[in-house]
Structure formats: structure tokens, C-alpha cells
Scaffold this motif. Sequence first.
Motif, PDB file in Angstrom:
ATOM      1  N   GLY A 122       0.785  -1.241   0.000  1.00 60.05           N
ATOM      2  CA  GLY A 122       0.000   0.000   0.000  1.00 60.05           C
ATOM      3  C   GLY A 122       0.810   1.281   0.000  1.00 60.05           C
ATOM      4  N   ILE A 123       2.134   1.186  -0.169  1.00 61.57           N
ATOM      5  CA  ILE A 123       2.963   2.388  -0.206  1.00 61.57           C
ATOM      6  C   ILE A 123       3.011   2.915  -1.641  1.00 61.57           C
ATOM      7  CG2 ILE A 123       5.294   3.332   0.089  1.00 61.57           C
ATOM      8  CD1 ILE A 123       5.694   1.341   2.344  1.00 61.57           C
ATOM      9  N   ARG A 124       2.615   4.134  -1.821  1.00 61.02           N
ATOM     10  CA  ARG A 124       2.623   4.739  -3.153  1.00 61.02           C
ATOM     11  C   ARG A 124       4.028   5.235  -3.482  1.00 61.02           C
ATOM     12  NH1 ARG A 124       0.182  10.443  -4.638  1.00 61.02           N
ATOM     13  NH2 ARG A 124       0.595  10.457  -6.874  1.00 61.02           N
ATOM     14  N   VAL A 125       4.497   4.949  -4.691  1.00 58.50           N
ATOM     15  CA  VAL A 125       5.822   5.386  -5.128  1.00 58.50           C
ATOM     16  C   VAL A 125       5.664   6.223  -6.396  1.00 58.50           C
ATOM     17  CG1 VAL A 125       8.159   4.696  -5.771  1.00 58.50           C
ATOM     18  CG2 VAL A 125       6.839   3.268  -4.189  1.00 58.50           C
ATOM     19  N   ILE A 126       6.151   7.448  -6.362  1.00 57.77           N
ATOM     20  CA  ILE A 126       6.115   8.320  -7.533  1.00 57.77           C
ATOM     21  C   ILE A 126       7.392   8.093  -8.335  1.00 57.77           C
ATOM     22  CG2 ILE A 126       6.086  10.717  -8.345  1.00 57.77           C
ATOM     23  CD1 ILE A 126       4.610  11.446  -5.750  1.00 57.77           C
TER      24      ILE A 126
END
Length: 511
Positions: A122-126
Motif C-alpha cells: 500500500g505504499i505509493r511510489v512516484i
Amino acid sequence: MYSFSPSFVDSWIINRLKKENSVSLTIMAEDYAKERGISKRSAYKILERHLKTLVENGIVERLPTYPVSFKLKKLPIQFVLPSTKNFRLNDSFDLSLSNRNSDSLGKSTNREQKIKKLRKIGIRVITRANRYRQRALLISQYKHSICPCTREYSDIAFLFRENIKEWNRNVIVLEDDNGNFMIMPEKTRFNDNKKALIQVIKSSKALDNAFKKYKNAIMITLTTPHIFPLVIPLKEGRKVIGYIPLQDSILTQLKNRMVKWVREMWKGEDIKTFTAYEFHGDYVLHVHVFIFGIPYLINWSRKFGSKKEDPFTYYTRRYRYNISLPSDLEAKMKEKKLEPKDKTLISKYIFTALLDKWLMDILEDFGSALHMNLLQAYLDFKRKEGIQGPVNEIHRIKYGKWKGKPPKDAVIEYSSGAAYRKILSPKQYVLKYALKMAYLIANGNLFSVEEEDQAKVYGYWLFGKRHSSYSPSLLRKKEKEVKIPYWHFVGVFNKLDLPDYVRDNLILDLT
């Protein structure tokens, strides 16, 4: 303020001229051609156009020598901003160097696996950002908030405006099957009023359909303690390969767990959701979640567990939850003298305790993956502030109107001769920032946002965040149009940088 905004080619020229007292155009063209993998002739023409602009802006001086040579006269303000002095234009994370299809992560399996693992929990990475947004993310890293009247706040606003200017200068290049080219303006939801308005119309229609179909709804507002970094860099060795919007990731996961729990609580009901994402004035995110199809948060008629216990007993007595209540409510429960307002208070205690449990689970998972002690930071904050869990508000809605007290900021006080007030409807309340942005873009006033409100508008650009999301079924599906694959996407270019093969075969200019 100095208004010149260098493109990538301008920056390349400036950096090249910084290395020597003067450089001939021929040598610069050779270097540029090698670096970009293009012909010397094309490189010469591209540099010639940009050097002309730099000379006109007083940045570069053309020398009266042969061969034609240039030297640097002065640096644009962007190159001397303290907050961006360590930024490298050729950093591998910057995807704006040639066109939007470039891949900053390359083909490294380790990188792909690392990012895939983070996204799985669930960690968003840009991993895609142009040079302006990347600089803004660099400014934001490790900060819990960015407040007005600070240098960082001003720098982000400056970078946003410069990004808009560049989008307005850029064109999209398309090619047909016969080798002919077409160019059109690069339009985004931040520089094109039609795109901004379409988003508002879709969100508005989804809400209209939901309020028409469902008599009851509740709105839950969630925010997390402002103790976690807005952004942390994702590194491979010393290289930054992406950025993690940590507060966004935490809040999104908390919202997802909450919605899942509501669906389980009201199993068998047709439940739809609408989420509005809003930023505080310091770039901290909070969300308003509409849950359609339920009159209140907890289904009091449902029995839980193998013992078929009522919600009060199940959540306050079971070891798994063991939620403590104030003594007066405990006494009323034992005597079975609970009033409607007491049920509301108990619901609040139970819900906040569940949010607290979910948040601690999320922080433990995220902290383990990122090697950060997020959970301990939260526990210390709770102890210091004496709070039960994450801040939340619950408001009931019936027939599209507030039932009971509306949110405080939904009430607008006016004083014009006689004092009076206006109460925003639930729909107006959650669409206010999307409407504001569409209005500003349509009137060309996006740069004139008051400083204290800039984060509330520019935050969507910085974190790549939509204004809203909703259950797809809230909008009627349209039949897909069959498109003939006639035009093919080539890339995004500054209009001054169009390659010769595009200029020579250009048959349609929509700019």
C-alpha cells in the motif's frame, strides 16, 4: 521578478557555458549531438534557436569572433535558488529530458522488485515527474508540513507556475502512417479549463446519481497526526529512483481499511462510495468519504461472532478489541438505559478505537518496509497529546442534505449590512476546491491564488493527486468509440525544439 524560465535545452547551454569562458557554436553542437543521439545539423539548428532567446534575455552574450562563439553573461534566478542548489538536471529520476515516455527506472530488476514490494503493502511510489515537480518533491522531503510565509512554500509555488508556463509552450507530436506529422498544445488539468471542468462535471454527476438513488448516506472525514514526513526519497545506493508521499500512503490505506470494514458491517447492502481529497494550507492531506446506502455507521441490528453478540458487547468486551468507554456510558450499558445520543457517542468511541488499531497495523507494516520507526512515533504522539486515535468526524446525510449539524467549515458567515450565513450542501462542500481550480483556470487566474490557499490548490500538482474518486457504477457507462489507429504518439517537445524531420513533414498545426 525575473520571469525567464529555461527549458531543458536552455539549461544544457547554460551548464555548458559555465565550464569555459567562451564556447563556439560548432563545438556545442557536436557535444549536444553526441549526448542526444541526433545529427550535428539538427543539434546546430536547435542550439541556434535557443541561443537567440538567451541572448535576447541578457543571459548569454554573442562574441564578435569567428567561428561564432558565446559566453555566459548571467545566471537565471532558477539556478541560484538555495532550496534547489543541489538539484541535478540529469538526475535519473527526471523524466522530462526528452519526452514523457522515458523510463527513469531503466531495466533494473532490483528496482522493479523493490517498488513492487512497497506498492504491494500500500505504499505509493512516484516514479514519473518532470523537472519542476521533482524539485518541489525535493523541497518537500522529510518535512511534516510546509507552511505559508516560508521559503519552501514560496519555492513550490514558483515551480508550479514555471511548470504551467512550460506546458503552455510545449506541443504534442503525432505521426500518421504516411510519415506526416501533427502538433497540438500540451493540455493538462492544470492549464486547460476544459479538462478541469470535465473532472468537476464527472464528480458532480456521480454525486447527483448517488443522492438520487440512495436516501441515506454518511460522510466520514479522516486525517492523521501531522507527525509523518510528507515525502521521503526512495534510493538505490546514492541515487534517488523515486519518491514516496508517506502521509498520502498512510491515509489512503487507512481509508481503504475503513471502507472494507463498513462493507463487512453492512454485508448484503448495496454500498457505494465517493472520496474527496483535500489539502490543508500546509500541504497536509485529509479526505471526505461519502458512503451511500447506510443511515449510520454501525449496524445495531446485526449480531457478531459465534456468540451472536450485539455491537456494544462484541467491541467493548471481546479481548481482540477491548474498547474502554467512559464510566457513565458503561453504567447505562449495564442498566440497558442507552438513549439515541448515547449510541452515537459509543459509535464514536468504537470507530476511533478501530481506526487507531488499523493505523498502528499500517505503521508497523510501512515502518518495517522503510526501516523507519513510524509506530513508535505515533505512540509517543498519542501519549503526549492524550488522544484515543486518528481525528475523525461523522455527519449524516439524507436526501442530499445534512441531517443534524453540518461540518463547521460548511457554514459561511457573511456580514453585508445585515449579518447572515450560508450552509454549503454536502455536494458543494466536497467539490469546492475542484470548482475553485476550474474557475481559476478558466479565468487565467491560477497564479493569483492567495498565499494561505496555495497549498489547497497546488497540492494536487505536487503529489499527483486527483480531486476525487468514486465507485465506477455511479456514472453510467458509455459505449466505447472505435478509433482508427491513424495517428501515433511521438513525444512532447518545446515548440522551439521540434526536430527537422517533424518541421519538414508537418501537415497540421493545431496550436
